[in-house]
Design a protein around this motif. Structure first.
Motif, mmCIF file in Angstrom:
data_model
loop_
_atom_site.group_PDB
_atom_site.id
_atom_site.type_symbol
_atom_site.label_atom_id
_atom_site.label_comp_id
_atom_site.label_asym_id
_atom_site.label_seq_id
_atom_site.Cartn_x
_atom_site.Cartn_y
_atom_site.Cartn_z
ATOM 1 N N ALA A 174 0.797 -1.231 0.000
ATOM 2 C CA ALA A 174 0.000 0.000 0.000
ATOM 3 C C ALA A 174 0.826 1.274 0.000
ATOM 4 O O ALA A 174 0.258 2.360 -0.162
ATOM 5 C CB ALA A 174 -0.941 0.016 1.205
ATOM 6 N N VAL A 175 2.134 1.188 0.162
ATOM 7 C CA VAL A 175 2.936 2.414 0.228
ATOM 8 C C VAL A 175 2.764 3.275 -1.018
ATOM 9 O O VAL A 175 2.531 4.488 -0.911
ATOM 10 C CB VAL A 175 4.424 2.093 0.489
ATOM 11 C CG1 VAL A 175 5.293 3.338 0.299
ATOM 12 C CG2 VAL A 175 4.603 1.555 1.902
ATOM 13 N N PRO A 176 2.859 2.735 -2.244
ATOM 14 C CA PRO A 176 2.660 3.596 -3.423
ATOM 15 C C PRO A 176 1.288 4.257 -3.446
ATOM 16 O O PRO A 176 1.169 5.432 -3.834
ATOM 17 C CB PRO A 176 2.829 2.625 -4.601
ATOM 18 C CG PRO A 176 3.692 1.532 -4.069
ATOM 19 C CD PRO A 176 3.266 1.360 -2.639
ATOM 20 N N ALA A 177 0.251 3.545 -3.026
ATOM 21 C CA ALA A 177 -1.096 4.134 -3.021
ATOM 22 C C ALA A 177 -1.180 5.292 -2.041
ATOM 23 O O ALA A 177 -1.803 6.328 -2.333
ATOM 24 C CB ALA A 177 -2.130 3.059 -2.659
ATOM 25 N N VAL A 178 -0.561 5.153 -0.870
ATOM 26 C CA VAL A 178 -0.575 6.235 0.116
ATOM 27 C C VAL A 178 0.185 7.446 -0.413
ATOM 28 O O VAL A 178 -0.301 8.583 -0.345
ATOM 29 C CB VAL A 178 0.030 5.766 1.455
ATOM 30 C CG1 VAL A 178 0.213 6.944 2.407
ATOM 31 C CG2 VAL A 178 -0.866 4.709 2.098
ATOM 32 N N VAL A 179 1.371 7.213 -0.947
ATOM 33 C CA VAL A 179 2.202 8.320 -1.431
ATOM 34 C C VAL A 179 1.534 9.039 -2.593
ATOM 35 O O VAL A 179 1.536 10.277 -2.666
ATOM 36 C CB VAL A 179 3.600 7.805 -1.822
ATOM 37 C CG1 VAL A 179 4.428 8.917 -2.461
ATOM 38 C CG2 VAL A 179 4.322 7.252 -0.587
ATOM 39 N N GLN A 180 0.920 8.286 -3.509
ATOM 40 C CA GLN A 180 0.249 8.920 -4.637
ATOM 41 C C GLN A 180 -0.981 9.702 -4.192
ATOM 42 O O GLN A 180 -1.250 10.798 -4.687
ATOM 43 C CB GLN A 180 -0.133 7.854 -5.663
ATOM 44 C CG GLN A 180 1.066 7.260 -6.383
ATOM 45 C CD GLN A 180 0.724 6.006 -7.170
ATOM 46 O OE1 GLN A 180 -0.441 5.723 -7.423
ATOM 47 N NE2 GLN A 180 1.744 5.247 -7.546
ATOM 48 N N ALA A 181 -1.730 9.160 -3.228
ATOM 49 C CA ALA A 181 -2.912 9.870 -2.741
ATOM 50 C C ALA A 181 -2.531 11.173 -2.046
ATOM 51 O O ALA A 181 -3.232 12.182 -2.152
ATOM 52 C CB ALA A 181 -3.700 8.980 -1.791
ATOM 53 N N LEU A 182 -1.410 11.156 -1.341
ATOM 54 C CA LEU A 182 -0.959 12.336 -0.599
ATOM 55 C C LEU A 182 -0.002 13.209 -1.407
ATOM 56 O O LEU A 182 0.522 14.189 -0.865
ATOM 57 C CB LEU A 182 -0.259 11.906 0.701
ATOM 58 C CG LEU A 182 -1.131 11.222 1.756
ATOM 59 C CD1 LEU A 182 -0.256 10.676 2.888
ATOM 60 C CD2 LEU A 182 -2.153 12.201 2.336
ATOM 61 N N SER A 183 0.220 12.883 -2.679
ATOM 62 C CA SER A 183 1.293 13.526 -3.437
ATOM 63 C C SER A 183 1.194 15.041 -3.445
ATOM 64 O O SER A 183 2.191 15.749 -3.261
ATOM 65 C CB SER A 183 1.297 12.988 -4.878
ATOM 66 O OG SER A 183 0.047 13.237 -5.504
ATOM 67 N N GLY A 184 -0.001 15.595 -3.660
ATOM 68 C CA GLY A 184 -0.140 17.049 -3.661
ATOM 69 C C GLY A 184 0.118 17.656 -2.306
ATOM 70 O O GLY A 184 0.672 18.766 -2.196
ATOM 71 N N LEU A 185 -0.256 16.957 -1.249
ATOM 72 C CA LEU A 185 -0.040 17.470 0.107
ATOM 73 C C LEU A 185 1.419 17.352 0.532
ATOM 74 O O LEU A 185 1.880 18.100 1.399
ATOM 75 C CB LEU A 185 -0.928 16.714 1.093
ATOM 76 C CG LEU A 185 -2.430 16.934 0.929
ATOM 77 C CD1 LEU A 185 -3.208 15.999 1.837
ATOM 78 C CD2 LEU A 185 -2.805 18.390 1.220
ATOM 79 N N LEU A 186 2.150 16.420 -0.067
ATOM 80 C CA LEU A 186 3.558 16.258 0.293
ATOM 81 C C LEU A 186 4.410 17.443 -0.149
ATOM 82 O O LEU A 186 5.556 17.589 0.289
ATOM 83 C CB LEU A 186 4.100 14.959 -0.305
ATOM 84 C CG LEU A 186 3.622 13.675 0.387
ATOM 85 C CD1 LEU A 186 3.969 12.459 -0.451
ATOM 86 C CD2 LEU A 186 4.215 13.556 1.782
ATOM 87 N N SER A 187 3.859 18.283 -1.003
ATOM 88 C CA SER A 187 4.574 19.497 -1.390
ATOM 89 C C SER A 187 4.351 20.624 -0.389
ATOM 90 O O SER A 187 4.973 21.689 -0.500
ATOM 91 C CB SER A 187 4.136 19.950 -2.789
ATOM 92 O OG SER A 187 2.763 20.325 -2.788
ATOM 93 N N ARG A 188 3.453 20.433 0.572
ATOM 94 C CA ARG A 188 3.209 21.410 1.633
ATOM 95 C C ARG A 188 4.058 21.044 2.849
ATOM 96 O O ARG A 188 4.467 19.889 2.994
ATOM 97 C CB ARG A 188 1.733 21.422 2.045
ATOM 98 C CG ARG A 188 0.724 21.343 0.928
ATOM 99 C CD ARG A 188 0.701 22.579 0.064
ATOM 100 N NE ARG A 188 0.351 23.784 0.780
ATOM 101 C CZ ARG A 188 0.199 24.979 0.213
ATOM 102 N NH1 ARG A 188 0.356 25.106 -1.098
ATOM 103 N NH2 ARG A 188 -0.115 26.033 0.920
ATOM 104 N N PRO A 189 4.352 21.980 3.748
ATOM 105 C CA PRO A 189 5.020 21.612 5.002
ATOM 106 C C PRO A 189 4.195 20.563 5.744
ATOM 107 O O PRO A 189 2.962 20.639 5.789
ATOM 108 C CB PRO A 189 5.062 22.929 5.770
ATOM 109 C CG PRO A 189 4.995 23.992 4.715
ATOM 110 C CD PRO A 189 4.115 23.437 3.641
ATOM 111 N N GLY A 190 4.860 19.547 6.304
ATOM 112 C CA GLY A 190 4.132 18.470 6.954
ATOM 113 C C GLY A 190 4.867 17.864 8.121
ATOM 114 O O GLY A 190 6.104 17.893 8.200
ATOM 115 N N LEU A 191 4.098 17.300 9.052
ATOM 116 C CA LEU A 191 4.610 16.610 10.229
ATOM 117 C C LEU A 191 3.915 15.257 10.310
ATOM 118 O O LEU A 191 2.760 15.123 9.927
ATOM 119 C CB LEU A 191 4.309 17.397 11.508
ATOM 120 C CG LEU A 191 4.670 18.881 11.544
ATOM 121 C CD1 LEU A 191 4.073 19.542 12.796
ATOM 122 C CD2 LEU A 191 6.184 19.054 11.531
#
Length: 320
Positions: A96-113
């Motif tokens: 499931a790692v690729p599915a999680v990363v792809q789903a969050l891809s736009g948010l991963l460009s924002r600051p995150g914790l």
């Protein structure tokens, strides 16, 4: 004629069975996929601070085939939050790692914790649901999940892992002191590694934990944190109208199972009801899967905690 064989009893029994079947169908086919965006305003910033928009996501429990959930999560990037906080249990499948990363891809460009939860480390396993009513039941762990790969993907895009570390950062002109612990549900929390008063020069202090266990919340509150974010509870997952959650699956009381509340005199707590379920318990009832957009504002006596509790449809969420 025995009462159990009477036509009236049989009609009642069939009606009850039909209602139960309909309820299970609704909980597993409809509400489980009725993703919603909740909004809340929390007065936690220092006086004079500008507002900060924080998107809190938790408990995705993602499997590769959950295309509807993945599409809905991708649309959250259009909210353009100042900060994204992920409080764990992203995985429910070893691939499931690729599915999680792809789903969050736009948010991963924002600051995150982020911090991780038990279902980032171990796959879910089938269990008797009645065990959730026993806080001391023996936990059974599934096969290890590739949490290291997920951590590397998050960190590569710039999200900060707060597992037993303190970090200071600046987001949208707001200085933030942060700290987090590993999952208390697995007894992996080591609060002493981050103990102490947060940076007094910060405009805001945030603590992260997956499971909102009182022993951890008490430590964050004693150290003076303004806001603690957690997940894990699924909002109870199965709730009854007029009663609420049946269980919290942790040490907090049912009134705090989701949304905003106080923890002590100073600290605000926000518990996300999360976006997923275990594959072995794929249902929700009176507890829609959710992400939350928190608007953090300057504290003042006339701005109490508010939580609209209003569901926002996918199209409305995208438009905001």
């Amino acid at each position: 004629m025995p009462v159990f064989s009477s036509p009236a009893f049989q009609r009642v029994a069939l009606g009850a069975v039909g209602a139960a079947v309909a309820g299970v169908g609704y909980a597993s086919m409809i509400e489980r996929n009725a993703f919603t965006l909740r909004e809340a305003t929390l007065p936690v910033l220092k006086p004079g601070s500008s507002s900060l928009r924080v998107l809190h996501v938790s408990d995705l429990h993602m499997t590769p085939g959950q295309k509807l959930k993945q599409a809905w999560v991708r649309e959250l990037a259009r909210l353009e939050p100042d900060l994204v906080v992920n409080t764990g249990d992203n995985l429910a499948h070893p691939r499931a790692v690729p599915a999680v990363v792809q789903a969050l891809s736009g948010l991963l460009s924002r600051p995150g914790l982020f911090v991780f939860g038990s279902n980032d480390y171990f796959a879910p396993v089938p269990k008797n649901p009645l065990k959730y009513f026993d806080k001391d039941h023996k936990r059974v762990y599934g096969a290890p999940l590739p949490w290291q790969d997920l951590r590397a993907a998050f960190a590569e895009r710039g999200w900060l892992d707060l597992t037993h570390v303190r970090r200071d950062l600046e987001v949208a002109g707001i200085k933030i002191a942060t700290a987090g612990v590993d999952d208390p549900h697995l007894q992996r929390d080591r609060y002493d590694t981050v103990a102490g008063t947060p940076n007094p020069l910060a405009d805001l202090s945030i603590g992260l934990t997956h499971s909102p266990e009182p022993r951890v919340l008490d430590r964050f509150a004693a150290d003076g944190y303004d806001l603690v974010l957690a997940g894990h509870t699924h909002g109870g997952q199965l709730c009854l109208p007029g009663f609420g959650a049946l269980v919290t699956n942790c040490g907090i009381d049912r009134s705090r199972v989701k949304g905003a509340s106080r923890w002590g005199a100073h600290t605000r707590l926000h518990v996300s009801a999360g976006l997923g379920t275990s594959p072995w318990a794929p249902y929700r009832f009176c507890c829609r899967p959710e992400a939350t957009l928190l608007t953090l504002v300057a504290a003042s006596p006339d701005r109490p905690v508010s939580d609209s509790g209003r569901g926002v449809s996918e199209s409305e969420a995208v438009a905001r």
